[in-house]
Design a protein around this motif. Structure first.
Motif, mmCIF file in Angstrom:
data_model
loop_
_atom_site.group_PDB
_atom_site.id
_atom_site.type_symbol
_atom_site.label_atom_id
_atom_site.label_comp_id
_atom_site.label_asym_id
_atom_site.label_seq_id
_atom_site.Cartn_x
_atom_site.Cartn_y
_atom_site.Cartn_z
ATOM 1 N N TRP A 28 -17.317 -136.044 -56.478
ATOM 2 C CA TRP A 28 -17.060 -137.004 -55.394
ATOM 3 C C TRP A 28 -17.046 -136.316 -54.036
ATOM 4 C CZ3 TRP A 28 -12.808 -138.213 -59.201
ATOM 5 C CH2 TRP A 28 -13.202 -139.211 -60.094
ATOM 6 N N ALA A 29 -16.594 -135.083 -53.996
ATOM 7 C CA ALA A 29 -16.397 -134.404 -52.711
ATOM 8 C C ALA A 29 -17.700 -133.946 -52.080
ATOM 9 C CB ALA A 29 -15.452 -133.211 -52.897
ATOM 10 N N PHE A 30 -18.673 -133.566 -52.904
ATOM 11 C CA PHE A 30 -19.904 -132.972 -52.384
ATOM 12 C C PHE A 30 -21.133 -133.672 -52.963
ATOM 13 C CE2 PHE A 30 -16.882 -129.308 -52.691
ATOM 14 C CZ PHE A 30 -16.641 -129.181 -51.320
ATOM 15 N N LYS A 31 -21.967 -134.209 -52.075
ATOM 16 C CA LYS A 31 -23.208 -134.857 -52.525
ATOM 17 C C LYS A 31 -24.126 -133.860 -53.217
ATOM 18 C CE LYS A 31 -23.218 -139.260 -51.785
ATOM 19 N NZ LYS A 31 -23.436 -140.169 -52.927
ATOM 20 N N TRP A 32 -24.154 -132.621 -52.704
ATOM 21 C CA TRP A 32 -25.029 -131.613 -53.301
ATOM 22 C C TRP A 32 -24.608 -131.296 -54.736
ATOM 23 C CZ3 TRP A 32 -22.605 -127.235 -55.014
ATOM 24 C CH2 TRP A 32 -21.392 -126.888 -54.430
ATOM 25 N N PHE A 33 -23.291 -131.347 -54.998
ATOM 26 C CA PHE A 33 -22.825 -131.062 -56.350
ATOM 27 C C PHE A 33 -23.133 -132.243 -57.283
ATOM 28 C CE2 PHE A 33 -19.616 -130.556 -59.720
ATOM 29 C CZ PHE A 33 -19.913 -129.255 -60.104
ATOM 30 N N GLU A 34 -22.944 -133.460 -56.780
ATOM 31 C CA GLU A 34 -23.293 -134.649 -57.565
ATOM 32 C C GLU A 34 -24.783 -134.628 -57.921
ATOM 33 O OE1 GLU A 34 -23.204 -139.549 -57.266
ATOM 34 O OE2 GLU A 34 -22.730 -138.332 -55.517
ATOM 35 N N SER A 35 -25.616 -134.266 -56.947
ATOM 36 C CA SER A 35 -27.061 -134.200 -57.193
ATOM 37 C C SER A 35 -27.394 -133.124 -58.226
ATOM 38 C CB SER A 35 -27.812 -133.909 -55.889
ATOM 39 O OG SER A 35 -27.571 -134.921 -54.942
ATOM 40 N N THR A 36 -26.677 -132.001 -58.144
ATOM 41 C CA THR A 36 -26.900 -130.914 -59.108
ATOM 42 C C THR A 36 -26.546 -131.362 -60.528
ATOM 43 O OG1 THR A 36 -26.406 -129.266 -57.404
ATOM 44 C CG2 THR A 36 -26.288 -128.542 -59.696
ATOM 45 N N VAL A 37 -25.402 -132.034 -60.665
ATOM 46 C CA VAL A 37 -24.978 -132.538 -61.975
ATOM 47 C C VAL A 37 -26.013 -133.522 -62.513
ATOM 48 C CG1 VAL A 37 -23.249 -133.945 -63.184
ATOM 49 C CG2 VAL A 37 -22.519 -132.184 -61.572
ATOM 50 N N TYR A 38 -26.498 -134.412 -61.643
ATOM 51 C CA TYR A 38 -27.500 -135.394 -62.064
ATOM 52 C C TYR A 38 -28.776 -134.706 -62.541
ATOM 53 C CZ TYR A 38 -31.086 -138.966 -61.915
ATOM 54 O OH TYR A 38 -32.137 -139.782 -62.267
ATOM 55 N N VAL A 39 -29.267 -133.728 -61.763
ATOM 56 C CA VAL A 39 -30.519 -133.048 -62.106
ATOM 57 C C VAL A 39 -30.372 -132.277 -63.421
ATOM 58 C CG1 VAL A 39 -32.095 -131.198 -61.407
ATOM 59 C CG2 VAL A 39 -31.352 -132.911 -59.736
ATOM 60 N N VAL A 40 -29.253 -131.568 -63.578
ATOM 61 C CA VAL A 40 -29.033 -130.795 -64.805
ATOM 62 C C VAL A 40 -28.957 -131.708 -66.026
ATOM 63 C CG1 VAL A 40 -27.386 -129.320 -66.029
ATOM 64 C CG2 VAL A 40 -27.924 -128.866 -63.627
ATOM 65 N N ALA A 41 -28.248 -132.842 -65.885
ATOM 66 C CA ALA A 41 -28.067 -133.754 -67.030
ATOM 67 C C ALA A 41 -29.332 -134.541 -67.345
ATOM 68 C CB ALA A 41 -26.906 -134.710 -66.755
ATOM 69 N N SER A 42 -30.048 -134.975 -66.314
ATOM 70 C CA SER A 42 -31.225 -135.835 -66.533
ATOM 71 C C SER A 42 -32.502 -135.035 -66.743
ATOM 72 C CB SER A 42 -31.413 -136.775 -65.350
ATOM 73 O OG SER A 42 -31.746 -136.056 -64.171
ATOM 74 N N GLY A 43 -32.507 -133.781 -66.230
ATOM 75 C CA GLY A 43 -33.717 -132.977 -66.316
ATOM 76 C C GLY A 43 -34.785 -133.420 -65.335
ATOM 77 N N SER A 44 -34.378 -134.164 -64.313
ATOM 78 C CA SER A 44 -35.337 -134.684 -63.344
ATOM 79 C C SER A 44 -34.713 -134.721 -61.956
ATOM 80 C CB SER A 44 -35.788 -136.095 -63.752
ATOM 81 O OG SER A 44 -36.561 -136.700 -62.736
#
Length: 403
Positions: A243-259
């Motif tokens: 929630w605190a960092f958009k860059w971290f949310e994006s990283t989690v999304y990319v790692v989990a989705s592979g895209s």
């Protein structure tokens, strides 16, 4: 007697091997980052601990408002009728935002309104109003109006979220404090790790010697409890960083989705029509949604708020959790189903981000998960205190030695 070189070598005292440069850097980071972030970690941990059981406590405190006695074999009134009743109570200056209905027959239905202010400095200015009208779905009687803005747990959540400041001002402080806490957990593990896995080392690393001195008990509590809570504390901290960092949310999304490509989600729109309708379109949509969302325990409704907007109706499968929702979109003028997006349509990244809140508060594991989150939060709150006491004791010892 002849003294050989071998004998001299054996009798010579063995020098203790000093710490490596890397270990000294880790020790230094752990100390000074801990002192710098300790008060933030303490506040966040205590408020997180308080918030874990907010649902259970609120349901006890507001039991009369939240629960009703269902009549025998009587269906709820049309949702449009209940919505109009709630709007009468709220008045024209507080437009309805969403509705929560329950399959559980003894629950009042919730009609919520909210308005924020992005320019304010504090929480109390940032939230202009946040209220819910609770209505008996069988009679239309208002069981209560809840002021969530001044609710104890809403204030606790705001302290936890942004130190009772508006999000743009307070959340970066919380976010970086949490980031530092992650570093402290990792450096703490390095410092805890025994050099040799002897019996004495295992005793010291895994057990608290309660009969020892206060200083030793404090040291053991910091090290041993810190180790046992490490994995869960990391999960709680990392989900907070989403929630605190958009860059971290994006990283989690990319790692989990592979895209790196966001999902292509179609946004249907309502089309105004002059054709007569036989029933209120919201009632038509809600009745159509019920059999589709038959496995849901809670059904949420976001009525359309602008001319092209749609009625969004979704089903939540848990009484408290928010992940795994199936969602339907209906034309606001006819009640016709325009689109559907089930939980199964989402990729792994979307699902993980959607689970973030439920993981963070432990609700994803039910009551046992919340108990674990509660205990770990208490331990996390203790770490800055016990760590400070260790540092203070060493500082006093050095000052005494110099004197």
């Amino acid at each position: 007697m002849i003294t050989t070189a071998t004998t001299i070598q054996k009798n010579r005292p063995v020098k203790k091997k000093g710490k490596s440069m890397l270990r000294r850097v880790i020790d230094w980071l752990h100390l000074w980052l801990g002192l710098a972030s300790g008060i933030i970690v303490l506040i966040v941990s205590i408020t997180g601990c308080l918030f874990v059981f907010q649902k259970e406590i609120n349901e006890m405190y507001y039991h009369r408002q939240l629960f009703v006695t269902p009549p025998a074999q009587q269906a709820p009134l049309p949702i449009s009728v209940l919505k109009k009743r709630a709007e009468q109570v709220l008045g024209p200056n507080k437009p309805l935002l969403n509705i929560t209905t329950w399959k559980q027959p003894d629950r009042a239905w919730e009609f919520m309104t909210y308005k924020g202010n992005d320019t304010a400095l504090t929480y109390f200015g940032a939230v202009e109003y946040y209220e819910s009208v609770m209505i008996n779905p069988y009679t239309g009687e208002v069981t209560g109006v809840l002021d969530y803005k001044h609710n104890f747990f809403s204030i606790v959540k705001s302290i936890h979220w942004s130190l009772l400041l508006n999000t743009p001002y307070g959340q970066p402080v919380i976010g970086w404090g949490t980031f530092i806490f992650v570093i402290l957990l990792i450096t703490g593990l390095v410092m805890w790790w025994p050099k040799r896995w002897t019996k004495a080392a295992r005793e010291q690393s895994f057990k608290i010697k309660w009969k020892a001195s206060i200083k030793r008990v404090n040291y053991d509590m910091h090290n041993v409890l810190g180790f046992y809570s490490l994995l869960i504390a990391l999960v709680i901290a990392l989900t907070g960083m989403v929630w605190a960092f958009k860059w971290f949310e994006s990283t989690v999304y990319v790692v989990a989705s592979g895209s790196t490509t966001p999902p292509d989600v179609k946004r249907p729109v309502s089309v105004k029509t002059t054709a007569p309708v036989s029933a209120d379109p919201l009632d038509v949509a809600f009745r159509a949604a019920l059999p589709v969302l038959k496995d849901a325990k809670r059904i949420f409704v976001y009525p359309a708020t602008f001319p092209e907007g749609v009625h969004v109706i979704g089903g939540l499968k848990g009484k408290e959790t928010y992940y795994g929702a199936d969602e339907l979109q209906f034309d606001q003028y006819t009640g016709k189903l325009l689109g559907r997006r089930n939980d199964s349509h989402k990729n792994r990244g979307e699902k993980l981000i959607e689970m973030n809140y439920d993981i963070h508060v432990g609700a994803i594991g039910g009551l046992p998960g919340k108990i674990i989150a509660f205990i770990v939060s208490i331990i996390c709150a203790s770490l800055p205190v016990t760590g400070f006491y260790i540092w203070w004791g060493k500082k006093k010892k050095k000052s005494f030695a110099k004197g």
